[in-house]
Design a protein around this motif. Sequence first.
Motif, PDB file in Angstrom:
ATOM      1  N   VAL A 188     -85.931 -25.493  25.877  1.00 26.89           N
ATOM      2  CA  VAL A 188     -85.122 -26.695  26.026  1.00 26.89           C
ATOM      3  C   VAL A 188     -83.629 -26.345  25.923  1.00 26.89           C
ATOM      4  N   ALA A 189     -83.291 -25.435  25.020  1.00 20.70           N
ATOM      5  CA  ALA A 189     -81.896 -25.007  24.912  1.00 20.70           C
ATOM      6  C   ALA A 189     -81.424 -24.351  26.198  1.00 20.70           C
ATOM      7  N   ASN A 190     -82.275 -23.555  26.811  1.00 24.65           N
ATOM      8  CA  ASN A 190     -81.894 -22.916  28.076  1.00 24.65           C
ATOM      9  C   ASN A 190     -81.669 -23.956  29.172  1.00 24.65           C
ATOM     10  N   ASP A 191     -82.510 -24.979  29.204  1.00 28.19           N
ATOM     11  CA  ASP A 191     -82.301 -26.072  30.162  1.00 28.19           C
ATOM     12  C   ASP A 191     -80.947 -26.733  29.937  1.00 28.19           C
ATOM     13  N   ALA A 192     -80.560 -26.871  28.659  1.00 28.04           N
ATOM     14  CA  ALA A 192     -79.265 -27.479  28.342  1.00 28.04           C
ATOM     15  C   ALA A 192     -78.112 -26.613  28.823  1.00 28.04           C
ATOM     16  N   VAL A 193     -78.262 -25.292  28.710  1.00 27.07           N
ATOM     17  CA  VAL A 193     -77.228 -24.384  29.214  1.00 27.07           C
ATOM     18  C   VAL A 193     -77.108 -24.516  30.728  1.00 27.07           C
ATOM     19  N   ILE A 194     -78.240 -24.536  31.403  1.00 28.97           N
ATOM     20  CA  ILE A 194     -78.229 -24.648  32.864  1.00 28.97           C
ATOM     21  C   ILE A 194     -77.574 -25.960  33.308  1.00 28.97           C
ATOM     22  N   ALA A 195     -77.797 -27.021  32.537  1.00 31.38           N
ATOM     23  CA  ALA A 195     -77.199 -28.315  32.881  1.00 31.38           C
ATOM     24  C   ALA A 195     -75.675 -28.266  32.797  1.00 31.38           C
ATOM     25  N   GLU A 196     -75.129 -27.325  32.012  1.00 34.37           N
ATOM     26  CA  GLU A 196     -73.677 -27.176  31.891  1.00 34.37           C
ATOM     27  C   GLU A 196     -73.135 -26.114  32.843  1.00 34.37           C
ATOM     28  N   THR A 197     -73.957 -25.626  33.760  1.00 36.45           N
ATOM     29  CA  THR A 197     -73.570 -24.532  34.644  1.00 36.45           C
ATOM     30  C   THR A 197     -73.275 -25.030  36.045  1.00 36.45           C
ATOM     31  N   ASP A 198     -72.139 -24.672  36.559  1.00 37.41           N
ATOM     32  CA  ASP A 198     -71.784 -24.980  37.938  1.00 37.41           C
ATOM     33  C   ASP A 198     -72.685 -24.169  38.866  1.00 37.41           C
ATOM     34  N   PRO A 199     -73.443 -24.825  39.752  1.00 33.33           N
ATOM     35  CA  PRO A 199     -74.324 -24.078  40.651  1.00 33.33           C
ATOM     36  C   PRO A 199     -73.595 -23.048  41.501  1.00 33.33           C
ATOM     37  N   GLN A 200     -72.295 -23.248  41.712  1.00 32.89           N
ATOM     38  CA  GLN A 200     -71.513 -22.315  42.519  1.00 32.89           C
ATOM     39  C   GLN A 200     -70.852 -21.222  41.676  1.00 32.89           C
ATOM     40  N   SER A 201     -71.127 -21.214  40.384  1.00 32.01           N
ATOM     41  CA  SER A 201     -70.457 -20.266  39.502  1.00 32.01           C
ATOM     42  C   SER A 201     -70.872 -18.833  39.820  1.00 32.01           C
ATOM     43  N   ALA A 202     -69.887 -17.945  39.871  1.00 30.72           N
ATOM     44  CA  ALA A 202     -70.165 -16.521  40.070  1.00 30.72           C
ATOM     45  C   ALA A 202     -70.455 -15.827  38.751  1.00 30.72           C
ATOM     46  N   ASN A 203     -70.197 -16.510  37.651  1.00 32.92           N
ATOM     47  CA  ASN A 203     -70.424 -15.924  36.325  1.00 32.92           C
ATOM     48  C   ASN A 203     -70.940 -17.037  35.421  1.00 32.92           C
ATOM     49  N   ALA A 204     -72.228 -17.311  35.539  1.00 30.60           N
ATOM     50  CA  ALA A 204     -72.834 -18.501  34.963  1.00 30.60           C
ATOM     51  C   ALA A 204     -72.722 -18.532  33.442  1.00 30.60           C
ATOM     52  N   ALA A 205     -72.616 -19.737  32.908  1.00 29.01           N
ATOM     53  CA  ALA A 205     -72.541 -19.943  31.465  1.00 29.01           C
ATOM     54  C   ALA A 205     -73.734 -19.306  30.771  1.00 29.01           C
TER      55      ALA A 205
END
Length: 419
Positions: A188-205
């Motif tokens: 669930v924590a990983n899902d929360a991180v992904i939700a804060e990640t820009d899909p276009q990010s070259a260096n994901a959160a």
Amino acid sequence: MSDNLAICPSCATPVATWEAFCEGCGATLTPTEVRPEEPAEDTPITRSVQMPGNSTVPDGPPLVRSCLDCGGAIDADGYCEQCGSKAPSERDHFAESPASWVGGVCDRGIRHHRNEDAMALSADPVPGTHSVLVVCDGVSSAENSHLASMAAAKAARGVLVAQHPVGMAVPESQIQAMSATFAEAVRVANDAVIAETDPQSANAASCTFAAAETDGDLIVFANIGDSRVYWMADSGPSLQLSIDDSVAQMNMAAGMPREEAETGPGSHAITRWLGVDAPDLMPTTGHLVRPGNGWLLVCSDGLWNYASDPDSLETVFARILLDKPEAVDPTILAGELVRWANAQGGRDNITAALARFGPLDDFPGHVRIEQASPVQPDESTPTVHTGPVRTGPEPRAADLPSDPVPDFAPQPTGSPLAD
């Protein structure tokens, strides 16, 4: 590589073009850009509300804030009414005190431009019963890690509180159930991180994860990355409970001394993390049946950078408690640990979350502390996050042996549990 990333000339770690020093090796850099303006973000975490199972978690509007310099009240403009000092934002420095025996402090440190650490705590009112301590450390070279770490910590806390197993007569069943809950909390924590990640990010959160849950005398813990869980004993040995997922840990497993492994260039690149590109979401878990009175500590590397081995960290605890009797309060002690880490240089964000077990009649008076040599943090280069390591196969934490430790050694979830 994105327009806002460069390469450290000393260790080849990705760095932001506005950074003044390298996260990987500590080398001084020359910024080539001014950091883009970001919207102000305060995350007040000072009030408690009731959650299922009588655990309390922080929520609601902030209480009156105190000046870190003199203790005076902070006015609406963010300045101390007594000494006039500018207070850090509530995201850069905040405390949680869900119960008298549990508390923590999360701080930006001195060198970083923002606080990418996060914590989320919960505790029942009765000391020594049920508590949850979660610490996440955002990888500074990744985008929006300050958002990701906070989202991950809160999400994991919610799972651990809501799904706490009760009523199991067999201790082994309780341990297995709590370990399984950690696996769900990490998902669930990983899902929360992904939700804060820009899909276009070259260096994901991305961020690390370390957490402990207590149920009476039972302590179950889990981690991904290099945030840590320690047991600081009033008497008997203090212990590092968790095993890092890092290049330093790999080097120690190969026989390199701890100090050398943790201070070499690039040694603290993490091999596992939370994020959209996470290689493995199965946390390394373990348990400890409390051997006596002491402190449970969950912390980021901004603290243990300066006192990594349990004996050195125990000495820091002892000196604080001798010098400041009011530090018997976990939140005050956490604040003093943060203050100590900043005094050593504060080169990373710092988080210390504590649960106290038993009275303080014995601590810090046992012989090993009195005879310990002074901590010399300045002799070592502080270790900091370098971001995910993506070259070669990612090592599994279960394959990385720790320093010699008693029979509580962490186990991968689903494998035989320690006795």
